[in-house]
Design an enzyme around this catalytic site. Structure first.
Site: not given
Length: 559
Positions: A30, A159, A203, A391-392, A395, A515, A517
């Site tokens: 969704k 829920d 439904q 990041c890591l 390092q 990061h 990305e």
């Protein structure tokens, strides 16, 4: 190629909201359906934003296990949020803030703090109206200044933790005269054993929604294939919506094709008609088609990139996968990601590492898998394999270099080995006294100064860059001179913080403490990822040149 220019908010349109709920099961898509709706409205010239509602009690997603919830996405203001907000940023090409993520923890915390301060003047504080009022306030404030706000309600109808949100939406629909509201419900339409598309789950889901007081205006059926016309008619009949309000959202190879699929179904036209936006929309002939051209362009080959991490779940590294995809779009190639498990590093995983054209070592927390990550880094460094550490991963590249090039035996990060004799990676000074884990790292967008004449300057084509961070540890300044004297260049810095590293005598060896990305977009790929693919493709061109040169070939044979 950029996607679409940012459109300007038109206050004369009034406030428009599209609420997206899901039924039958979680993970239906969704969020992608909602993001695709927003993409199409943006193509039609409207300023679109989004809100993600997460019914969990966590204040934010920062302390969640990637195995359970996928990656933690970081916004420019440092908000740690659900990965769906990353999809909204990528689809809409916008920067969102922490205000665009509503969680139960955040809402209850605010209301309880107001109660403790005496703001309710002795009233009994209840879910209705105090919690629902706060939910509505947050949605309206996030939507301010935009033509349309897409609001995704996480979880599944029925829920228990989602009930206050659905009640808030029920109230929302009856409060403001200048607000146009549309309810979209996404459900599963499975196949039976005999190949029939079954409508009963839809439904029941709509029945549950209506029992709460919400009637969907639009139904989107998630199915392997497009919904048959007979299926649409049956759903419309039993769910009390027009047949033209039932839309297919079939499986596609690439999530960026979903806007094209629902556009072919006419979803954008129907939404604009119901929100009284049709007259203000750009004519179809003038609508931006950059998205369609971008995501359907032909590719000219394939590259294989090894992703060496410890979370064997694609969603744990979703933004890395997407950033590779964006770089592939820019370079006109398909990117095939090869998973390498650094916690096991079996012969199969080793084989994937060695056959890959390039390597990415992504971020993460905890000691598990770090030795495997360093083995992968060492392989890329010694074998001249194009490498990007995030990041890591950045390092681990520093630690590996300290151990195997600088000769600093047992060098490590104090995150993993507090008593290491060479803490080349150490905790941030401002983290010494921190006790709470949530929201206390170095988070969000920070500027990095880039050294002139470096590969980093070539990648970013600038003297500085602004990227998003999420870390507690960084390069120990006491070791910078030793690392650089051995051949590592820290080409990006923020004061005494090392942000970008590179090796001069390598085809492409780059690490970033941040990061990149998280800011990558279709049509606006992240520079370090584009650089990685450039290095891979340049290496292939070099191989072809060598193979096609008989004189060079004979020299290699004789050598």
């Amino acid at each position: 190629m950029p996607t679409e220019p940012v459109t300007e908010y038109d206050p004369s349109l009034g406030r428009k909201f599209v609420f997206v709920t899901g039924g039958v099961m979680s993970g239906l898509g969704k969020g992608i359906t909602a993001a695709s709706t927003g993409r199409l409205l943006a193509n039609a010239g409207f300023d679109v934003t989004a809100v993600k509602i997460d019914p969990y009690l966590n204040v934010d997603a920062g302390t969640m296990n990637p195995y359970q919830h996928g990656e933690v996405y970081v916004l420019k203001d440092g908000g740690e949020v659900d990965l769906d907000l990353g999809n909204y940023e990528r689809f809409l090409d916008i920067d969102m803030t922490f205000d665009h993520n509503v969680t139960t923890g955040k809402t209850y915390k605010h209301v309880i703090e107001k109660e403790r301060a005496g703001d309710y003047l002795g009233k009994t504080v209840q879910i209705i109206p105090h919690i629902t009022d706060d939910i509505k306030r947050r949605i309206r404030e996030a939507a301010e200044g935009h033509d349309v706000c897409i609001v995704e309600v996480g979880g599944t109808v029925g829920d228990i933790e989602g009930m206050p949100y659905l009640e808030a939406l029920r109230q929302f629909a009856h409060e403001e005269e200048d607000e146009d509201i549309l309810f979209t419900h996404v459900t599963l339409v499975p196949y039976s054993k005999n190949g029939e598309q079954k409508t009963k789950p839809t439904q029941h889901s709509v029945k549950e929604l209506r029992s709460i007081g919400l009637q969907p205006d639009i139904l989107v059926g998630r199915c392997e294939d497009r919904l048959d016309e007979e299926t649409k008619e049956k759903i419309a009949l039993f769910c009390d919506v027009p047949t033209e309000a039932v839309f297919s959202n079939p499986d596609v190879e690439d999530i960026y094709h979903v806007p094209l699929m629902v556009e072919d179904e006419g979803l954008d036209q129907y939404v604009m008609e119901r929100l009284s936006l049709s007259d203000e929309a750009l004519p179809e002939s003038e609508r931006k088609n950059g998205w369609r051209k971008l995501v359907t362009q032909e590719t000219t080959g394939e590259v294989e990139i090894a992703l060496a991490g410890k979370y064997d779940l694609e969603d744990a590294y979703l933004s890395v996968h997407e950033a590779l995809k964006h770089a592939g779009l820019e370079k006109g190639v398909d990117v095939n990601v090869l998973w390498v498990d650094t916690d096991e590093m079996t012969p199969e995983h080793r084989d994937r590492l060695e056959r890959a054209d390039g390597l990415i070592v992504p971020g993460g927390f905890g000691a598990r898998g770090t030795e495997g990550k360093m083995d992968a880094v060492r392989y890329a460094r010694e074998q001249d394999v194009p490498f990007l550490g995030l990041c890591l991963g950045f390092q681990m590249a520093v630690v590996e270099f300290a151990r195997n090039v600088c000769g600093l035996a047992n060098a490590d990060s104090t995150e993993f080995e507090a008593e290491t004799p060479h803490p080349v990676i150490d905790i941030l000074p401002e983290q010494y006294e921190v006790e709470d884990m949530g929201g206390t790292m170095r988070l969000g967008a920070h500027e990095t100064t880039i050294l002139p004449g470096t590969l980093a300057e070539e990648l970013y084509e600038a003297e500085a860059c602004t990227e998003r961070h999420r870390h507690r540890y960084e390069v120990n300044p006491e070791y910078i001179d030793r690392l650089e004297s051995a051949g590592m260049t820290f080409s990006g810095r923020a004061g005494n913080r090392m942000e970008i590293l590179e090796l001069d005598d390598h085809p492409y060896f780059v690490g970033t403490q941040f990061h990149p990305e998280f800011r990558s977009r279709p049509g606006r790929a992240s520079p370090p990822f584009v650089g990685l693919l450039d290095a891979v493709l340049d290496g292939r061109d070099g191989d072809r040149d060598t193979e096609s040169d008989p004189e060079t070939e004979s020299e290699e044979v004789s050598a």
